[in-house]
Design a protein around this motif. Sequence first.
Motif, PDB file in Angstrom:
ATOM      1  N   PRO A  55       0.821  -1.238  -0.134  1.00 33.49           N
ATOM      2  CA  PRO A  55      -0.055   0.040   0.172  1.00 33.49           C
ATOM      3  C   PRO A  55       0.908   1.209  -0.033  1.00 33.49           C
ATOM      4  O   PRO A  55       1.822   1.470   0.853  1.00 33.49           O
ATOM      5  CB  PRO A  55      -0.756  -0.115   1.188  1.00 33.49           C
ATOM      6  CG  PRO A  55      -0.913  -1.547   1.591  1.00 33.49           C
ATOM      7  CD  PRO A  55       0.432  -2.099   0.961  1.00 33.49           C
ATOM      8  N   GLY A  75      -0.969  -6.023  -5.666  1.00 34.17           N
ATOM      9  CA  GLY A  75      -0.877  -4.983  -4.471  1.00 34.17           C
ATOM     10  C   GLY A  75      -1.771  -5.504  -3.310  1.00 34.17           C
ATOM     11  O   GLY A  75      -2.211  -6.574  -3.392  1.00 34.17           O
ATOM     12  N   HIS A  78      -7.392  -2.067  -4.171  1.00 27.90           N
ATOM     13  CA  HIS A  78      -7.875  -1.414  -5.380  1.00 27.90           C
ATOM     14  C   HIS A  78      -7.899   0.121  -5.242  1.00 27.90           C
ATOM     15  O   HIS A  78      -7.785   0.680  -6.182  1.00 27.90           O
ATOM     16  CB  HIS A  78      -9.025  -1.702  -5.976  1.00 27.90           C
ATOM     17  CG  HIS A  78     -10.312  -1.441  -5.355  1.00 27.90           C
ATOM     18  ND1 HIS A  78     -10.862  -0.401  -5.503  1.00 27.90           N
ATOM     19  CD2 HIS A  78     -11.048  -2.358  -4.470  1.00 27.90           C
ATOM     20  CE1 HIS A  78     -12.050  -0.175  -4.825  1.00 27.90           C
ATOM     21  NE2 HIS A  78     -12.175  -1.664  -4.257  1.00 27.90           N
ATOM     22  N   SER A 105      -2.914   0.378  -2.867  1.00 22.68           N
ATOM     23  CA  SER A 105      -1.516   0.198  -4.036  1.00 22.68           C
ATOM     24  C   SER A 105      -1.940   0.864  -5.218  1.00 22.68           C
ATOM     25  O   SER A 105      -2.468   0.546  -6.110  1.00 22.68           O
ATOM     26  CB  SER A 105      -1.119  -1.002  -3.894  1.00 22.68           C
ATOM     27  OG  SER A 105      -0.925  -1.799  -2.853  1.00 22.68           O
ATOM     28  N   ARG A 106      -1.620   2.199  -5.059  1.00 19.29           N
ATOM     29  CA  ARG A 106      -1.867   3.305  -5.963  1.00 19.29           C
ATOM     30  C   ARG A 106      -0.773   3.836  -6.924  1.00 19.29           C
ATOM     31  O   ARG A 106       0.290   4.209  -6.453  1.00 19.29           O
ATOM     32  CB  ARG A 106      -2.654   4.377  -5.462  1.00 19.29           C
ATOM     33  CG  ARG A 106      -2.765   5.560  -6.398  1.00 19.29           C
ATOM     34  CD  ARG A 106      -3.335   6.706  -5.481  1.00 19.29           C
ATOM     35  NE  ARG A 106      -3.767   7.835  -6.326  1.00 19.29           N
ATOM     36  CZ  ARG A 106      -3.240   9.020  -5.976  1.00 19.29           C
ATOM     37  NH1 ARG A 106      -2.629   9.232  -4.684  1.00 19.29           N
ATOM     38  NH2 ARG A 106      -3.608  10.053  -6.653  1.00 19.29           N
ATOM     39  N   ASN A 139      -5.393  -6.304  -7.806  1.00 17.86           N
ATOM     40  CA  ASN A 139      -5.481  -5.703  -6.465  1.00 17.86           C
ATOM     41  C   ASN A 139      -4.684  -4.366  -6.093  1.00 17.86           C
ATOM     42  O   ASN A 139      -4.065  -4.254  -5.426  1.00 17.86           O
ATOM     43  CB  ASN A 139      -5.234  -6.724  -5.315  1.00 17.86           C
ATOM     44  CG  ASN A 139      -5.978  -6.328  -4.000  1.00 17.86           C
ATOM     45  OD1 ASN A 139      -7.009  -5.640  -4.251  1.00 17.86           O
ATOM     46  ND2 ASN A 139      -5.561  -6.773  -2.945  1.00 17.86           N
ATOM     47  N   PHE A 140      -4.719  -3.512  -7.334  1.00 22.47           N
ATOM     48  CA  PHE A 140      -4.046  -2.182  -7.092  1.00 22.47           C
ATOM     49  C   PHE A 140      -4.815  -1.326  -7.686  1.00 22.47           C
ATOM     50  O   PHE A 140      -5.533  -1.551  -8.789  1.00 22.47           O
ATOM     51  CB  PHE A 140      -2.520  -2.459  -7.331  1.00 22.47           C
ATOM     52  CG  PHE A 140      -2.132  -2.651  -8.777  1.00 22.47           C
ATOM     53  CD1 PHE A 140      -1.810  -1.636  -9.665  1.00 22.47           C
ATOM     54  CD2 PHE A 140      -1.895  -3.833  -9.180  1.00 22.47           C
ATOM     55  CE1 PHE A 140      -1.216  -1.942 -10.720  1.00 22.47           C
ATOM     56  CE2 PHE A 140      -1.483  -4.312 -10.357  1.00 22.47           C
ATOM     57  CZ  PHE A 140      -1.113  -3.243 -11.267  1.00 22.47           C
ATOM     58  N   CYS A 141      -4.351  -0.001  -7.667  1.00 21.56           N
ATOM     59  CA  CYS A 141      -5.161   1.052  -8.420  1.00 21.56           C
ATOM     60  C   CYS A 141      -4.229   1.723  -9.471  1.00 21.56           C
ATOM     61  O   CYS A 141      -3.206   1.875  -9.254  1.00 21.56           O
ATOM     62  CB  CYS A 141      -5.587   2.135  -7.488  1.00 21.56           C
ATOM     63  SG  CYS A 141      -6.026   3.690  -7.914  1.00 21.56           S
TER      64      CYS A 141
END
Length: 443
Positions: A55, A75, A78, A105-106, A139-141
């Motif tokens: 994150p 990540g 989202h 996690s961006r 699972n990340f942005c």
Amino acid sequence: MASNNRYDVTAWPVGNPAKDVGEVINSIIADIKARQSATDVDNDGKPGAVIYLPPGDYHLRTQVLIDVSFLRIEGSGHGFTSSSIRFNVPQEEWPDLHELWPGGSRIIVDLPAGEGAGGAAFLVERDGSPRISSVEFANFCIDGLHFTADGTGRHPENTYANGKTGIHVASANDSFRITDMGFVYLENALTIHKADALSIHHNFIAECGSCIELRGWGQASKITDNLVGAGPSGHSIYAENHGGLLVTANNVFPRGSSSVRFHGVTRSSITNNRLHSFYPGMVLLEANSSENLVATNHFLRDHEPWTPFQGVDNGQDDLTGMLSISGSGNTVTANHFSLVIDSGSIRPAGVAPVIIRLREGAGNFVSTNHTVTKDVAATSSDSCFEAQVDALLATDAAAGLTVATVQVDPGSVRNTILDSGTETQVAADRAANAVRATPTVGF
């Protein structure tokens, strides 16, 4: 035994992930390729690797090029939050907001604007045989951060334009997965060419110019259980020249030019989706899209309640149909259509809006579809969330609208239309099509 095939971008010695995570990931991919160079050693070969994004906020100033199979980039969250709502809140109120930017996690796309692959944060491209396989994003942005002025006169943050793409897959590919991701404020979230057995599942893809585009050709893929919402000039879900595509259990938000658009797609399914739009032309089957199943979907078309987007549309009039079909042998059954609009907004003025339109083709089967219409006064609000929820929950008694539940054009023949509108609601040549009207209740 500890694995050397799992990487953490914050622990990698090359580059600074906070300043340019693209440089870091490219360096990791180079290491994977250097260590996994042999294709067959004792029945072992190239297992691939996992790249982990803890994150945090990671600026991406170098495009990531993926040309290895069996790579998973993952990540821990989202991180989606509505940038559109935030940017339409007066800036003097920002200090009172609990959060200002997306989280988790961006990855923040700091690339210059580009056409197609040129503006992509992640470019997947590899020639030769076999096709690149089993690349996963999870699972990340991916955040485009800002939209830019486009000459329309709209506020720059409401244009859905910035020349940025989240993931662009340029090469033929097999068994890719995009799961649990967040995409926000990108002109194009996902553009994937030549997909085979692709899974786009359980993602939040919204406030992007276009959300999901499957281009070139493809087969046996699925778009399932996503939350999706595009801009008025873009696609929510678009596919061309695909066979065996499954579009199921998606919740498609308004403002996309269409909810689902098939171009030359055959033997595929659009089922069990909740589709919401402010414009006609919600689902388009075009370019001889044939032998498809459109079943048990909920279609809702109502008016735009949020002040910043009043007067914006997709350029289609009410004769387009909520569902429009150019193709043969399609089955349309057990769908629910709600048309809840102000009769004064109908274009061209005075026409009966079309629900299902058969434009071209032959042998389509339309059965047991239910249409509810309401003539309501359009309202607006400066609060996006409250305005949309109020509009969704309003079911007060209102006069109905005169509609054509099924309209069959002269170019579409030998269709069967059963129990999908009353005798006066089904506009079809009875000599060229089989029609059984829905019984009416006499009072």
